[in-house]
Design an enzyme around this catalytic site. Sequence first.
Site, PDB file in Angstrom:
ATOM      1  N   LYS A   1     -52.451  52.908  -3.145  1.00  0.00           N
ATOM      2  CA  LYS A   1     -53.558  53.183  -4.080  1.00  0.00           C
ATOM      3  C   LYS A   1     -53.929  51.938  -4.883  1.00  0.00           C
ATOM      4  O   LYS A   1     -55.074  51.555  -4.984  1.00  0.00           O
ATOM      5  CB  LYS A   1     -53.137  54.342  -4.999  1.00  0.00           C
ATOM      6  CG  LYS A   1     -54.131  54.812  -6.020  1.00  0.00           C
ATOM      7  CD  LYS A   1     -54.100  54.070  -7.334  1.00  0.00           C
ATOM      8  CE  LYS A   1     -52.814  53.996  -8.076  1.00  0.00           C
ATOM      9  NZ  LYS A   1     -52.350  55.223  -8.706  1.00  0.00           N
TER      10      LYS A   1
ATOM     11  N   TYR B   1     -55.457  62.765 -12.229  1.00  0.00           N
ATOM     12  CA  TYR B   1     -55.199  61.353 -11.925  1.00  0.00           C
ATOM     13  C   TYR B   1     -55.818  60.947 -10.582  1.00  0.00           C
ATOM     14  O   TYR B   1     -56.572  59.996 -10.485  1.00  0.00           O
ATOM     15  CB  TYR B   1     -53.699  61.131 -11.731  1.00  0.00           C
ATOM     16  CG  TYR B   1     -52.824  60.985 -12.918  1.00  0.00           C
ATOM     17  CD1 TYR B   1     -52.401  59.736 -13.331  1.00  0.00           C
ATOM     18  CD2 TYR B   1     -52.340  62.098 -13.592  1.00  0.00           C
ATOM     19  CE1 TYR B   1     -51.519  59.590 -14.384  1.00  0.00           C
ATOM     20  CE2 TYR B   1     -51.459  61.965 -14.650  1.00  0.00           C
ATOM     21  CZ  TYR B   1     -51.055  60.707 -15.041  1.00  0.00           C
ATOM     22  OH  TYR B   1     -50.181  60.568 -16.079  1.00  0.00           O
TER      23      TYR B   1
ATOM     24  N   CYS C   1     -48.690  55.317  -5.154  1.00  0.00           N
ATOM     25  CA  CYS C   1     -48.961  54.217  -6.092  1.00  0.00           C
ATOM     26  C   CYS C   1     -49.294  52.898  -5.411  1.00  0.00           C
ATOM     27  O   CYS C   1     -50.257  52.226  -5.787  1.00  0.00           O
ATOM     28  CB  CYS C   1     -47.743  53.976  -6.989  1.00  0.00           C
ATOM     29  SG  CYS C   1     -46.885  55.455  -7.483  1.00  0.00           S
TER      30      CYS C   1
ATOM     31  N   GLU D   1     -59.021  58.515  -9.958  1.00  0.00           N
ATOM     32  CA  GLU D   1     -58.728  57.188  -9.403  1.00  0.00           C
ATOM     33  C   GLU D   1     -59.498  56.970  -8.100  1.00  0.00           C
ATOM     34  O   GLU D   1     -60.139  55.933  -7.906  1.00  0.00           O
ATOM     35  CB  GLU D   1     -57.217  57.039  -9.166  1.00  0.00           C
ATOM     36  CG  GLU D   1     -56.433  56.960 -10.479  1.00  0.00           C
ATOM     37  CD  GLU D   1     -54.931  56.800 -10.276  1.00  0.00           C
ATOM     38  OE1 GLU D   1     -54.454  56.989  -9.138  1.00  0.00           O
ATOM     39  OE2 GLU D   1     -54.243  56.494 -11.273  1.00  0.00           O
TER      40      GLU D   1
ATOM     41  N   HIS E   1     -56.860  35.582 -30.245  1.00  0.00           N
ATOM     42  CA  HIS E   1     -58.319  35.522 -30.204  1.00  0.00           C
ATOM     43  C   HIS E   1     -58.805  34.469 -29.222  1.00  0.00           C
ATOM     44  O   HIS E   1     -58.202  33.405 -29.152  1.00  0.00           O
ATOM     45  CB  HIS E   1     -58.842  35.194 -31.615  1.00  0.00           C
ATOM     46  CG  HIS E   1     -60.313  35.213 -31.708  1.00  0.00           C
ATOM     47  ND1 HIS E   1     -61.043  36.384 -31.711  1.00  0.00           N
ATOM     48  CD2 HIS E   1     -61.202  34.200 -31.783  1.00  0.00           C
ATOM     49  CE1 HIS E   1     -62.329  36.076 -31.786  1.00  0.00           C
ATOM     50  NE2 HIS E   1     -62.452  34.762 -31.827  1.00  0.00           N
TER      51      HIS E   1
ATOM     52  N   CYS F   1     -44.527  57.124  -3.471  1.00  0.00           N
ATOM     53  CA  CYS F   1     -45.002  55.945  -4.206  1.00  0.00           C
ATOM     54  C   CYS F   1     -45.329  54.798  -3.258  1.00  0.00           C
ATOM     55  O   CYS F   1     -46.401  54.199  -3.327  1.00  0.00           O
ATOM     56  CB  CYS F   1     -43.955  55.510  -5.230  1.00  0.00           C
ATOM     57  SG  CYS F   1     -44.352  53.940  -6.003  1.00  0.00           S
TER      58      CYS F   1
ATOM     59  N   GLU G   1     -56.998  42.267 -29.180  1.00  0.00           N
ATOM     60  CA  GLU G   1     -56.811  41.966 -30.606  1.00  0.00           C
ATOM     61  C   GLU G   1     -57.241  43.151 -31.471  1.00  0.00           C
ATOM     62  O   GLU G   1     -56.821  43.286 -32.620  1.00  0.00           O
ATOM     63  CB  GLU G   1     -57.526  40.677 -31.014  1.00  0.00           C
ATOM     64  CG  GLU G   1     -59.018  40.683 -30.914  1.00  0.00           C
ATOM     65  CD  GLU G   1     -59.625  39.300 -31.213  1.00  0.00           C
ATOM     66  OE1 GLU G   1     -59.425  38.807 -32.329  1.00  0.00           O
ATOM     67  OE2 GLU G   1     -60.274  38.721 -30.331  1.00  0.00           O
TER      68      GLU G   1
HETATM   69  P1  NDP Z   1     -53.272  66.726 -11.498  1.00  0.00           P
HETATM   70  O1  NDP Z   1     -52.415  67.856 -11.850  1.00  0.00           O
HETATM   71  O2  NDP Z   1     -53.324  65.526 -12.363  1.00  0.00           O
HETATM   72  O3  NDP Z   1     -54.763  67.230 -11.302  1.00  0.00           O
HETATM   73  C1  NDP Z   1     -55.082  68.316 -10.484  1.00  0.00           C
HETATM   74  C2  NDP Z   1     -56.559  68.605 -10.636  1.00  0.00           C
HETATM   75  O4  NDP Z   1     -56.943  69.596  -9.713  1.00  0.00           O
HETATM   76  C3  NDP Z   1     -56.896  69.134 -12.022  1.00  0.00           C
HETATM   77  O5  NDP Z   1     -58.121  68.579 -12.412  1.00  0.00           O
HETATM   78  C4  NDP Z   1     -56.988  70.629 -11.788  1.00  0.00           C
HETATM   79  O6  NDP Z   1     -57.858  71.268 -12.660  1.00  0.00           O
HETATM   80  C5  NDP Z   1     -57.583  70.664 -10.398  1.00  0.00           C
HETATM   81  N1  NDP Z   1     -57.268  71.904  -9.705  1.00  0.00           N
HETATM   82  C6  NDP Z   1     -56.071  72.506  -9.547  1.00  0.00           C
HETATM   83  N2  NDP Z   1     -56.192  73.655  -8.861  1.00  0.00           N
HETATM   84  C7  NDP Z   1     -57.502  73.788  -8.584  1.00  0.00           C
HETATM   85  C8  NDP Z   1     -58.271  74.784  -7.919  1.00  0.00           C
HETATM   86  N3  NDP Z   1     -57.694  75.869  -7.414  1.00  0.00           N
HETATM   87  N4  NDP Z   1     -59.607  74.600  -7.845  1.00  0.00           N
HETATM   88  C9  NDP Z   1     -60.185  73.511  -8.362  1.00  0.00           C
HETATM   89  N5  NDP Z   1     -59.511  72.533  -9.004  1.00  0.00           N
HETATM   90  C10 NDP Z   1     -58.194  72.678  -9.113  1.00  0.00           C
HETATM   91  O7  NDP Z   1     -52.855  66.378 -10.013  1.00  0.00           O
HETATM   92  P2  NDP Z   1     -53.128  65.139  -9.077  1.00  0.00           P
HETATM   93  O8  NDP Z   1     -53.106  65.733  -7.726  1.00  0.00           O
HETATM   94  O9  NDP Z   1     -54.322  64.364  -9.507  1.00  0.00           O
HETATM   95  O10 NDP Z   1     -51.843  64.252  -9.321  1.00  0.00           O
HETATM   96  C11 NDP Z   1     -50.541  64.817  -9.231  1.00  0.00           C
HETATM   97  C12 NDP Z   1     -49.579  64.089 -10.098  1.00  0.00           C
HETATM   98  O11 NDP Z   1     -49.253  62.848  -9.522  1.00  0.00           O
HETATM   99  C13 NDP Z   1     -50.106  63.733 -11.488  1.00  0.00           C
HETATM  100  O12 NDP Z   1     -49.977  64.790 -12.393  1.00  0.00           O
HETATM  101  C14 NDP Z   1     -49.259  62.568 -11.852  1.00  0.00           C
HETATM  102  O13 NDP Z   1     -48.065  63.032 -12.397  1.00  0.00           O
HETATM  103  C15 NDP Z   1     -49.008  61.899 -10.516  1.00  0.00           C
HETATM  104  N6  NDP Z   1     -49.890  60.734 -10.335  1.00  0.00           N
HETATM  105  C16 NDP Z   1     -49.805  59.688 -11.177  1.00  0.00           C
HETATM  106  C17 NDP Z   1     -50.625  58.588 -11.046  1.00  0.00           C
HETATM  107  C18 NDP Z   1     -50.524  57.451 -11.993  1.00  0.00           C
HETATM  108  O14 NDP Z   1     -49.534  57.341 -12.687  1.00  0.00           O
HETATM  109  N7  NDP Z   1     -51.522  56.593 -12.107  1.00  0.00           N
HETATM  110  C19 NDP Z   1     -51.614  58.518  -9.973  1.00  0.00           C
HETATM  111  C20 NDP Z   1     -51.630  59.673  -9.150  1.00  0.00           C
HETATM  112  C21 NDP Z   1     -50.805  60.729  -9.336  1.00  0.00           C
HETATM  113  P3  NDP Z   1     -57.380  71.791 -14.121  1.00  0.00           P
HETATM  114  O15 NDP Z   1     -57.253  70.587 -14.970  1.00  0.00           O
HETATM  115  O16 NDP Z   1     -58.508  72.675 -14.542  1.00  0.00           O
HETATM  116  O17 NDP Z   1     -56.104  72.527 -13.902  1.00  0.00           O
END
Ligand code: NDP
Length: 452
Positions: free
Chosen positions: A51, A178, A48, A182, A435, A43, A440
Site C-alpha cells: 500500500k 482506513y 501496509c 487510502e 522555521h 502487512c 511549527e
Molecule cells: P474499517 O473498520 O476501518 O472500515 C470499514 C468501513 O466499511 C467503515 O466505513 C464501515 O462503515 C464500512 N462498512 C462495514 N460494513 C458495511 C456494510 N455492510 N455496508 C457498507 N459499509 C460497511 O476497516 P478497513 O477495512 O478500512 O480496515 C481494517 C483495519 O485495518 C482498520 O481498522 C485498521 O485497524 C487496519 N488498517 C490500518 C491502516 C493504517 O494504519 N494506515 C491501513 C489499513 C488498514 P461504518 O463506519 O458505518 O461502520
Amino acid sequence: MTFDFDLFVIGGGSGGVRAARIAAAEHGAKVALAEEFRMGGTCVIRGCVPKKLMVFASNFAQSVEDGREYGWDIRQNGFDWSKFRPRLDTELDRLEAAYRRTLHNANVTVFDSRAVLDDAHTVRLADGSVKTAKHILIATGGHPFVFDFPGSELAITSNDIFLLDELPKSILIVGGGYIACEFACILNGLGVQVTQYYRGDQILRGFDDEVRGHISDLISKQGVDLRLNADVAEMQRNEHGVSVTATDGGIHQFGAAMFATGRIPNTLGLGLEDIGVKIGKRGEIQVDEWSQTSVPSIFAVGDVTDRINLTPVAIREGHAFADTVFGGNPTRADHDQVPGAVFTQPEYGYVGMSEEEAQKEHRIEVYATAFRPMRGAFIGRDEKVLFKLIVDADTDRVLGVHIVADGAGELIQLAAIAVKMGATKKDFDRTVAVHPTIAEELVTMRTPVRTA
Ligand code: NDP
C-alpha cells in the site's frame, strides 16, 4: 510430559514472527512456526508495505504537476502499472525472503502449511502430521469482509488490488474506513476515475469529527466522487466491468468495485472452539492483558484478537508474550495512546483522543488551525493542512494531536513521544519553532478556538 517444541506459532505475520524470533533467539526456546500462505502476513504481502509503495507511486502525480508550476519542464505520460507491478512483486519477494531468513537465523523450524488445533498442546498440519508444544500462539490475522448481496462475488478487496494485471479505468470503492480512504486517494492519483460510497453521514467514523470533515473535503476536491449515505444493493458483470445498482436505485458502470468494508479475524476452522478457546462476537479470540486465551497453554496476538489492528501493536503483543512466557519478564503490551496514520493524500496522523472523546471525560481547550502551506500556496493550490491539539483545561496535559498534512505520519511519530511522556501545552509552547516549516504550528498556537 515432553513436547516436540516449547512454542508452536500459527501464522507468519508481524506478530507471529516477532514472538517466534524473540522466544527462540533471545530466550532459547525450541520454536516452530506454520504459515499456509506467504511469510510476512498481511502487512508485508497485501497490506501496509505494498500500500505504502502505491502511495509513493501515486504521489508523483501531484509532485509532477507542482514541479511544472514551479518552473520545471516536465511532460507526463501517465502511470504505467505494468512497470510498477513487477517491481512491487520483486520487493515483496525480497521482504518475504528476509522474514524467512530471520526465522532461519533464530533456529525456528518453519512449516509451510496450514495448522489447526487438535488439543491444548497439539497442532495438526495439512499433511496430517501432528506436533506437540508446551505453548501455542495463534497469530493468524484477519481477512477482508464483504457483506452478502446479489453479485457480491464480483467484489474485489484490498487482497486483490495488488495482483491486478491492469488498473481499471474507473473503480467504485465501498467503505469509509482506513482502507477505503487510502485506496480512493491512491487510485485517484494513479489516474483511475474513483467513486467512493460510504453508508453513513461522514467517512472515518470514530476519528475526530473536524478531521473527518477536512479529509472528506480534500478527497472530494482532489477528484474522488465521494458519495455519502450511499451503498451497493446489487452488482452484475458486463463487458465493461460491473454494473452497480446503488441503494438509491441509481445504476452506474465501473471497471471494478473494491470493497473495504472491514476485516474479520481468521479463526474459522482452526478447531479453537472444540478445545474451549473462547471466541467473541466478531469472531475474535478473547484474550486477557497477557494475550492468554481461556485455555492456559494457548495465547493469541495481533488482528486475530481484534484489539488495535495495527502492525506495530501486533509486534508489541508478540514480543511481550515471548518475554512473559519464555523470558521470565512479565510484560503487557501497552495499548494506551497508540499513534497511527491514515495514508490519504495528504496523510492524517493522530495520537490520543479526538475532541469528541476528550470532552466526555475532561474539561478541554481546543487549539486548531487550518491553512494553506507555503509549498502549495506559492503555486495557487488551495489545499489546506490542519493542526489540532486537544488539551486538558485542568491539568494542561495534551490529550490528543491531530495533523492532516503531507508527511503527517512522520510528524505524529515525534509528537506521540511528547504526548506519551505526558507533555503539557506549556511544554509545547516553550519549544522554539523550526522555521519555516508547517509543523511549527504545533508550538505556535496560543489561543484556544473553543473550550468545552
Ligand atoms: P474499517 O473498520 O476501518 O472500515 C470499514 C468501513 O466499511 C467503515 O466505513 C464501515 O462503515 C464500512 N462498512 C462495514 N460494513 C458495511 C456494510 N455492510 N455496508 C457498507 N459499509 C460497511 O476497516 P478497513 O477495512 O478500512 O480496515 C481494517 C483495519 O485495518 C482498520 O481498522 C485498521 O485497524 C487496519 N488498517 C490500518 C491502516 C493504517 O494504519 N494506515 C491501513 C489499513 C488498514 P461504518 O463506519 O458505518 O461502520
